[in-house]
Design an enzyme around this catalytic site. Structure first.
Site, PDB file in Angstrom:
ATOM      1  N   GLN A   1      25.639  28.080  13.914  1.00 13.67           N
ATOM      2  CA  GLN A   1      24.867  27.319  14.915  1.00 13.67           C
ATOM      3  C   GLN A   1      24.921  27.973  16.298  1.00 13.67           C
ATOM      4  O   GLN A   1      24.244  27.519  17.218  1.00 13.67           O
ATOM      5  CB  GLN A   1      25.371  25.874  15.008  1.00 13.67           C
ATOM      6  CG  GLN A   1      25.175  25.065  13.736  1.00 13.67           C
ATOM      7  CD  GLN A   1      23.710  24.778  13.428  1.00 13.67           C
ATOM      8  OE1 GLN A   1      22.813  25.020  14.237  1.00 13.67           O
ATOM      9  NE2 GLN A   1      23.439  24.253  12.241  1.00 13.67           N
TER      10      GLN A   1
ATOM     11  N   GLY B   1      24.798  31.350   5.026  1.00 20.14           N
ATOM     12  CA  GLY B   1      26.004  31.099   5.816  1.00 20.14           C
ATOM     13  C   GLY B   1      27.173  30.665   4.949  1.00 20.14           C
ATOM     14  O   GLY B   1      28.323  31.047   5.186  1.00 20.14           O
ATOM     15  N   THR B   2      26.891  29.885   3.935  1.00 19.52           N
ATOM     16  CA  THR B   2      27.944  29.395   3.049  1.00 19.52           C
ATOM     17  C   THR B   2      28.679  30.565   2.380  1.00 19.52           C
ATOM     18  O   THR B   2      29.907  30.578   2.295  1.00 19.52           O
ATOM     19  CB  THR B   2      27.340  28.466   1.972  1.00 19.52           C
ATOM     20  OG1 THR B   2      26.727  27.360   2.651  1.00 19.52           O
ATOM     21  CG2 THR B   2      28.393  27.944   1.016  1.00 19.52           C
TER      22      THR B   2
ATOM     23  N   CYS C   1      25.759  10.595   7.741  1.00 17.29           N
ATOM     24  CA  CYS C   1      26.171   9.620   6.734  1.00 17.29           C
ATOM     25  C   CYS C   1      25.956  10.247   5.378  1.00 17.29           C
ATOM     26  O   CYS C   1      24.830  10.427   4.952  1.00 17.29           O
ATOM     27  CB  CYS C   1      25.331   8.355   6.834  1.00 17.29           C
ATOM     28  SG  CYS C   1      26.111   7.114   7.818  1.00 17.29           S
TER      29      CYS C   1
ATOM     30  N   ASN D   1      27.988  21.810  14.217  1.00 17.61           N
ATOM     31  CA  ASN D   1      26.607  21.567  13.779  1.00 17.61           C
ATOM     32  C   ASN D   1      26.151  20.134  13.973  1.00 17.61           C
ATOM     33  O   ASN D   1      24.964  19.850  13.899  1.00 17.61           O
ATOM     34  CB  ASN D   1      26.433  21.969  12.307  1.00 17.61           C
ATOM     35  CG  ASN D   1      27.526  21.429  11.419  1.00 17.61           C
ATOM     36  OD1 ASN D   1      28.701  21.711  11.633  1.00 17.61           O
ATOM     37  ND2 ASN D   1      27.161  20.652  10.430  1.00 17.61           N
TER      38      ASN D   1
ATOM     39  N   SER E   1      23.621  32.859   9.817  1.00 17.26           N
ATOM     40  CA  SER E   1      22.681  32.482   8.758  1.00 17.26           C
ATOM     41  C   SER E   1      21.253  32.571   9.300  1.00 17.26           C
ATOM     42  O   SER E   1      20.986  32.123  10.419  1.00 17.26           O
ATOM     43  CB  SER E   1      22.987  31.059   8.300  1.00 17.26           C
ATOM     44  OG  SER E   1      22.010  30.627   7.379  1.00 17.26           O
ATOM     45  N   GLY E   2      20.351  33.117   8.487  1.00 19.43           N
ATOM     46  CA  GLY E   2      18.988  33.368   8.957  1.00 19.43           C
ATOM     47  C   GLY E   2      18.129  32.129   9.156  1.00 19.43           C
ATOM     48  O   GLY E   2      17.356  32.052  10.109  1.00 19.43           O
ATOM     49  N   HIS E   3      18.272  31.142   8.255  1.00 20.90           N
ATOM     50  CA  HIS E   3      17.283  30.052   8.301  1.00 20.90           C
ATOM     51  C   HIS E   3      17.477  29.101   9.473  1.00 20.90           C
ATOM     52  O   HIS E   3      16.648  28.222   9.696  1.00 20.90           O
ATOM     53  CB  HIS E   3      17.229  29.300   6.962  1.00 20.90           C
ATOM     54  CG  HIS E   3      18.388  28.402   6.671  1.00 20.90           C
ATOM     55  ND1 HIS E   3      18.301  27.039   6.807  1.00 20.90           N
ATOM     56  CD2 HIS E   3      19.643  28.662   6.244  1.00 20.90           C
ATOM     57  CE1 HIS E   3      19.468  26.491   6.456  1.00 20.90           C
ATOM     58  NE2 HIS E   3      20.290  27.461   6.108  1.00 20.90           N
TER      59      HIS E   3
ATOM     60  N   THR F   1      21.199  44.788  -5.258  1.00 23.36           N
ATOM     61  CA  THR F   1      20.064  45.374  -4.535  1.00 23.36           C
ATOM     62  C   THR F   1      19.749  44.517  -3.314  1.00 23.36           C
ATOM     63  O   THR F   1      19.657  43.294  -3.415  1.00 23.36           O
ATOM     64  CB  THR F   1      18.842  45.468  -5.472  1.00 23.36           C
ATOM     65  OG1 THR F   1      19.226  46.268  -6.596  1.00 23.36           O
ATOM     66  CG2 THR F   1      17.651  46.105  -4.775  1.00 23.36           C
TER      67      THR F   1
HETATM   68  N1  PLP Z   1      28.051  26.512   8.938  1.00 24.32           N
HETATM   69  C1  PLP Z   1      27.395  25.679   9.759  1.00 24.32           C
HETATM   70  C2  PLP Z   1      28.004  25.333  11.075  1.00 24.32           C
HETATM   71  C3  PLP Z   1      26.153  25.154   9.401  1.00 24.32           C
HETATM   72  O1  PLP Z   1      25.510  24.329  10.220  1.00 24.32           O
HETATM   73  C4  PLP Z   1      25.624  25.514   8.140  1.00 24.32           C
HETATM   74  C5  PLP Z   1      24.344  24.934   7.691  1.00 24.32           C
HETATM   75  O2  PLP Z   1      24.030  23.799   7.987  1.00 24.32           O
HETATM   76  C6  PLP Z   1      26.336  26.390   7.331  1.00 24.32           C
HETATM   77  C7  PLP Z   1      27.551  26.871   7.764  1.00 24.32           C
HETATM   78  C8  PLP Z   1      25.815  26.812   5.991  1.00 24.32           C
HETATM   79  O3  PLP Z   1      24.779  27.744   6.160  1.00 24.32           O
HETATM   80  P1  PLP Z   1      23.729  27.999   4.964  1.00 24.32           P
HETATM   81  O4  PLP Z   1      22.849  26.808   4.914  1.00 24.32           O
HETATM   82  O5  PLP Z   1      23.011  29.242   5.377  1.00 24.32           O
HETATM   83  O6  PLP Z   1      24.526  28.192   3.736  1.00 24.32           O
END
Ligand code: PLP
Length: 378
Positions: free
Chosen positions: A180, A70-71, A324, A150, A200-202, A240
């Site tokens: 989320q 996701g980042t 925190c 999140n 994001s997959g995880h 790849t």
């Molecule tokens: N954006 C949100 C709202 C998230 O909650 C997160 C992960 O906690 C991310 C982005 C980042 O995703 P990733 O962990 O796949 O880089």
């Protein structure tokens, strides 16, 4: 026994996703770019998996670009959008409660001369759509508003942002971080009116190391590559393809369980809040969350780091949040204007398809016990 109530942080990979990854790693392991038939098989599998994820998100497969997380998707969207609009202006609108994956690249752009408007939420953790609309200017080139926060589980006014952009005719591209929101709240990129959507997959029972950025078809021809190279992902993100992770993400999408899973998650969360309110004296619900899986509570006077540790000793995982960070309250809870005592005791609890009412009971019982054994800080 592990009671895992931190599904907004990450999720356990579901058996279907793990099986799909193993199959692709050990059997269908070809490189989709190879010219022989074995490569063709990998390419066919990749096409099928891309179609599954695109169908789940509600877009065309050509609009889906796999990323590593996701980042990466957020960074690419933010940097790509201002590059796309580089001759149109230097103003960005975002919110004070975005994930760091959006806030940080925007802060970098600010250092490079972009002007940034960061909208603050109201006390319930929602961005006001009218404030958002009023922030738009003829030189606004990017609006980035997350779909689901999140830490609070609040749903933000992405569709209203799209309408405001259209109404004011500012050139901004609209990005939403739906990390989320994906599979938790029903939406499609076009339904929202977004140009760019990150997933994001995880967070949805696929492994770590896979995500995707949706780029609206009409924006693709002018969109610049993130990684120039061999031309994978429509030439926009070479490298790849991580076929095993992609297969796992597709399998996790298929296995998610649709509305039934969402109802189950929401039911467990509601039950947990009920039990917590009944059993833990003075507990405050900071956000019950509009999304089914996230809520935030506070036990005023009890430092959340201590609560997390005490719960962990009992086999229960919840988050102090990003709540925190190195002793400082998170930017999200700080933006809500909570009292010092409330801020100190914030916990984020987040549920998934495997969460049960028993998990909720274990959490409420444990917190009530911890409260009895520990003295509140005044
Ligand atoms: N954006 C949100 C709202 C998230 O909650 C997160 C992960 O906690 C991310 C982005 C980042 O995703 P990733 O962990 O796949 O880089």
């Amino acid at each position: 026994m592990l009671v895992y109530l931190d599904n907004a942080a990450t999720t356990q990979v579901c058996p279907q996703a793990a099986r799909a990854a193993l199959e692709v790693m050990t059997e269908e392991f070809g490189n989709p770019s190879s010219r022989y038939a074995w490569g063709g098989r990998a390419a066919a599998r990749l096409r099928e998996d891309r179609q599954t994820v695109a169908d789940t998100l509600g877009c065309a497969p050509e609009e889906l670009f796999f990323t590593s997380c996701g980042t990466e998707g957020d960074n690419w969207a933010v940097r790509g959008a201002v590059r796309y609009n580089r001759h149109k202006g230097k103003h960005i609108v975002t919110t004070a409660i975005e994930h760091a994956a959006v806030l940080e690249p925007i802060r970098e752009l600010e250092e490079q001369g972009y002007e940034v408007t960061r909208l603050r939420p109201d006390r319930t953790g929602h961005i006001d759509p009218e404030e958002l609309s009023a922030a738009l200017r003829p030189d606004t080139v990017l609006v980035s508003v997350m779909l689901v926060n999140n830490e609070l589980g609040t749903i933000q006014p992405v569709k209203a942002a799209a309408e405001a952009i259209r109404r004011t005719q500012c050139p901004a591209l609209l990005h939403t971080d739906a990390v989320q929101g994906f599979l938790k709240v029903p939406f499609t990129p076009r339904g929202l009116g977004a140009d760019l959507v990150t997933i994001s997959g995880h967070k949805v029972r696929a492994p770590k190391g896979i995500g995707a950025l949706y780029i609206k078809k009409e924006r693709i021809s002018k969109w610049k590559p993130l990684l120039p190279g061999g031309g994978q992902e429509g030439g926009l993100r070479s490298g790849t393809e991580p076929t095993a992770q992609i297969a796992a993400l597709a399998a996790a999408c298929r296995a998610w369980g649709g509305e039934k899973a969402i109802r189950h998650i929401a039911d467990v969360k509601e039950y947990a809040l009920e039990r917590l309110r009944a059993q833990v004296e003075g507990l405050r619900v900071i956000s019950a969350g509009d999304a089914p899986h996230i809520c935030a509570v506070s036990l005023p006077g009890y430092p959340s780091e201590m609560l997390v540790r005490d719960l962990s000793d009992r086999g229960i995982c919840v988050s102090s949040g990003s709540a925190c960070h190195r002793g400082k309250p998170s930017h999200v809870f700080a933006a809500l204007g909570l009292s010092k005592q409330e801020l100190m005791g914030v916990l984020r609890v987040s549920f998934g398809p495997d969460s049960t009412r028993r998990d909720a009971e274990a959490l409420a019982d444990a917190l009530a016990e911890i409260q009895k054994n520990r003295i509140a800080v005044r």
